[in-house]
Structure formats: C-alpha cells, structure tokens
Design a protein around this motif. Structure first.
Motif, PDB file in Angstrom:
ATOM      1  N   ILE A  51      -8.401   4.086   5.837  1.00 46.08           N
ATOM      2  CA  ILE A  51      -9.747   3.097   5.800  1.00 46.08           C
ATOM      3  C   ILE A  51      -9.621   2.110   4.540  1.00 46.08           C
ATOM      4  CG2 ILE A  51     -11.910   3.127   5.305  1.00 46.08           C
ATOM      5  CD1 ILE A  51     -12.301   5.907   6.609  1.00 46.08           C
ATOM      6  N   SER A  52      -8.898   2.473   3.633  1.00 42.64           N
ATOM      7  CA  SER A  52      -8.588   1.535   2.370  1.00 42.64           C
ATOM      8  C   SER A  52      -7.663   0.551   2.865  1.00 42.64           C
ATOM      9  CB  SER A  52      -8.221   2.439   1.141  1.00 42.64           C
ATOM     10  OG  SER A  52      -6.965   2.979   1.313  1.00 42.64           O
ATOM     11  N   GLU A  53      -6.713   0.885   3.775  1.00 36.79           N
ATOM     12  CA  GLU A  53      -5.405  -0.161   4.243  1.00 36.79           C
ATOM     13  C   GLU A  53      -6.222  -1.068   4.925  1.00 36.79           C
ATOM     14  OE1 GLU A  53      -1.218   1.615   4.213  1.00 36.79           O
ATOM     15  OE2 GLU A  53      -2.530   2.454   5.643  1.00 36.79           O
ATOM     16  N   SER A 101       0.831  -1.000  -0.022  1.00 29.93           N
ATOM     17  CA  SER A 101      -0.090   0.145   0.069  1.00 29.93           C
ATOM     18  C   SER A 101       0.907   1.285   0.098  1.00 29.93           C
ATOM     19  CB  SER A 101      -0.708   0.199   1.243  1.00 29.93           C
ATOM     20  OG  SER A 101      -0.231   0.114   2.394  1.00 29.93           O
ATOM     21  N   PHE A 133      -9.496  -1.944   5.055  1.00 25.57           N
ATOM     22  CA  PHE A 133     -10.206  -2.935   4.395  1.00 25.57           C
ATOM     23  C   PHE A 133      -9.385  -3.831   3.498  1.00 25.57           C
ATOM     24  CE2 PHE A 133     -12.216  -3.986   0.265  1.00 25.57           C
ATOM     25  CZ  PHE A 133     -13.421  -4.360   0.524  1.00 25.57           C
ATOM     26  N   LEU A 134      -8.012  -3.675   2.836  1.00 20.51           N
ATOM     27  CA  LEU A 134      -7.300  -4.154   2.114  1.00 20.51           C
ATOM     28  C   LEU A 134      -6.829  -5.531   3.156  1.00 20.51           C
ATOM     29  CD1 LEU A 134      -6.154  -4.929  -0.465  1.00 20.51           C
ATOM     30  CD2 LEU A 134      -3.946  -3.166   0.164  1.00 20.51           C
ATOM     31  N   LEU A 151       0.604   1.028  -4.044  1.00 21.28           N
ATOM     32  CA  LEU A 151      -0.564   1.585  -4.178  1.00 21.28           C
ATOM     33  C   LEU A 151      -0.564   3.296  -4.204  1.00 21.28           C
ATOM     34  CD1 LEU A 151      -3.474   0.838  -4.502  1.00 21.28           C
ATOM     35  CD2 LEU A 151      -3.718   0.705  -1.908  1.00 21.28           C
ATOM     36  N   ARG A 152       0.287   3.756  -3.239  1.00 24.10           N
ATOM     37  CA  ARG A 152       0.219   5.264  -3.054  1.00 24.10           C
ATOM     38  C   ARG A 152       0.722   5.879  -4.453  1.00 24.10           C
ATOM     39  NH1 ARG A 152       2.814   7.732   2.330  1.00 24.10           N
ATOM     40  NH2 ARG A 152       2.446   9.648   0.968  1.00 24.10           N
ATOM     41  N   LEU A 160      -8.729   8.851   4.207  1.00 23.39           N
ATOM     42  CA  LEU A 160      -9.385   7.655   3.329  1.00 23.39           C
ATOM     43  C   LEU A 160      -8.430   6.596   3.013  1.00 23.39           C
ATOM     44  CD1 LEU A 160     -11.189  10.294   0.984  1.00 23.39           C
ATOM     45  CD2 LEU A 160     -12.268   8.856   2.443  1.00 23.39           C
ATOM     46  N   PHE A 161      -7.179   6.916   2.876  1.00 27.97           N
ATOM     47  CA  PHE A 161      -6.196   6.049   2.621  1.00 27.97           C
ATOM     48  C   PHE A 161      -6.017   4.853   3.822  1.00 27.97           C
ATOM     49  CE2 PHE A 161      -1.900   4.025   1.996  1.00 27.97           C
ATOM     50  CZ  PHE A 161      -1.979   3.904   0.810  1.00 27.97           C
ATOM     51  N   SER A 191      -7.063  12.852   2.609  1.00 27.41           N
ATOM     52  CA  SER A 191      -6.483  11.778   1.887  1.00 27.41           C
ATOM     53  C   SER A 191      -5.835  10.697   2.747  1.00 27.41           C
ATOM     54  CB  SER A 191      -5.616  12.298   0.564  1.00 27.41           C
ATOM     55  OG  SER A 191      -4.367  12.877   1.396  1.00 27.41           O
TER      56      SER A 191
END
Length: 285
Positions: free
Chosen positions: A96-98, A73, A100-101, A77-78, A93-94, A90
C-alpha cells in the motif's frame, strides 16, 4: 479473529532475496512500458505531444519512473524500516505504501499542478487509481512466478534429500541374492556375523533382536563376496567370510588365527594361511 492474526503474522518470503526484488523491479518496468505504449490507456493518446518520440518517452516514463521508485522502496526504504523479511501483514502495508509512493511520483510528474485544492486531491486519487490498475498485474504475476519457483526449489531439495536418505539407508544394508539373482535376505551391515560355504549353499549368520539367525542361500561364497562390497566384510578362509566389526578375540594358530565374535563366543572362525596376510593388514597387527 485469531485466525486472521495468525495469517498476518505468517512469514512472507517471496521478496526476501535480492534476485526476487530485481525480478519485480525489471518486470514491472518492462511491463508498464509495453502496456502503456501498446494499449495507450486512460486517454493518453489525446495528450498534447510534440511528436511520436516524445509521446513514446512520456508513456515509457511510467515504467521507468515506476522501476526507480520500486528500486528505492525495495533496496533503501525496506532496510530503513527494518523490513528485511516480511510477514503477510507487513507485506500488505508495504505494498500500500509503495502504491502511494508511486502515485505521488506519477502525480508530480504527470499531474496538472495549477488547480484548486479539491482538484489536486481528485487528480491525485485519479493517479492512484491508474497506478494501482497498471501495477496490480505485473506485481501479482511476479509474486505468482516467484512462489512457483520457490515451490519448485523446495520440491527439488526434498527430492535430493530423499535420494540422499535412501542412499544412506542403502549403504547401511546388505542384500544377498541367490543364483537366480533373486534377493533372499537384506540385513543391516553391522548385524552380519559371518558367511559359511555349505556345499551348494552359503549360510548367512546374522543377528536379529539380539539372537543369531541362519539363512541358507543357494549360491557360492565367491559370488556373494563380489556382490557385497562391505568395508568390514573380510574373507578369512575358502569357506568363511567374517564381519571384522564384530571380532572380539583373536588367537594365533600354527597356520593362521582363530577369531571369536562378540556375539558368538562359543565358536571360532578360522583364518587360514592363504588369507593370513590380508587379515593382518586389515586388523592392523
């Protein structure tokens, strides 16, 4: 609302540098490995393992796989998302996405697959819950440590700059002490005109607000010469020192020279034969 928008758009620099990213990845991995094996949370001690070694590896996998996901990530990903730098918005949000991943990876590795759709969703949310609970402590700890580190670096940089500015100011000032080492006068270097020995005193002639001033200091010229290492302050006579920055005209005499200063045309400073050579060298005759 405007305050919230401004807050979300503020820069969040704590994970911009490569060393900060590696600190997060390594600490997160090690923390989770130790935490899972030390506390064995979420009823993990009831999971069916063939032996303790397999159990240790399974529990350690949370930290190892978590570190791999963060590595992906932060370093893959970044850049793909164009998030080389974060704002607060940002970053949230990132994260939260981490989470989730991470939850997806943990579910596919450790979750039960042969279930109904509702059970799979429930299992995934359970994995997300556990992942969030385990991740929040090391993630927050790294951010707090990085923030403190950066504040310390800022303070160190500010202190260094302040010292440099003080040194620059000091280099542009001249201080004159009396025979008791008490500072009697401090002026800018380019404001000094000349020094003149007067019996037991030395007269300092200098400019202030465009006008010449005179200050008598109870000390001798030789002592002041040794204390003030000014590149443009030159001894021209046993009774005189002059700031050659302010020399306007130079007239030759039988024994040496007479110099007139830019701000003091009505009087001249003698250059005696004993100081003639050094004067010529400095003035690049």
């Amino acid at each position: 609302m405007a305050y919230l928008n401004n807050f979300l758009l503020k820069p969040f620099p704590l994970l911009d540098e490569t060393k900060d990213k590696w600190r997060l990845i390594i600490f997160m991995g090690l923390f989770v490995v130790v935490f899972m094996n030390l506390f064995v949370p979420f009823d993990a001690d009831e999971w069916p393992y063939a032996n303790k070694v397999i159990g240790f590896l399974a529990l350690s996998g949370y930290g190892i796989f978590g570190a791999i996901v963060l590595l992906f990530s932060q370093f893959v990903l970044r850049p793909l998302l164009g998030l080389r730098t974060f704002t607060y918005g940002s970053f949230l949000l990132f994260v939260i996405s981490e989470i989730f991943l991470l939850s997806m990876v943990m579910y596919f590795i450790y979750g039960e697959k042969m279930q109904s759709y509702e059970q799979m969703v429930g299992e995934f949310f359970l994995a997300a819950k556990y992942t969030s609970l385990v991740s929040i402590i090391p993630y927050t700890s790294v951010l707090l440590f990085t923030s403190a580190k950066k504040e310390q670096e800022k303070l160190k940089s500010y202190t260094l700059q302040h010292q440099q500015r003080q040194q620059e100011v000091k280099e542009h000032l001249l201080s004159f002490r009396d025979e008791n080492e008490k500072i009697m006068l401090t002026i800018k270097r380019d404001h000094l005109l000349f020094l003149k020995s007067e019996d037991n005193y030395t007269a300092v002639y200098y400019l202030t607000q465009g006008k010449m001033k005179k200050k008598l200091i109870r000390t001798n010229l030789k002592k002041l010469e040794s204390e003030n290492h000014h590149a443009h302050l030159l001894r021209t006579h046993r009774s005189y020192m002059v700031n050659i920055q302010n020399v306007e005209t130079i007239n030759r005499t039988q024994k040496g020279y007479n110099v007139a200063l830019r701000q003091l045309q009505e009087m001249t400073i003698p250059v005696s034969s004993g100081y003639k050579k050094s004067f010529e060298e400095r003035m690049k005759f």
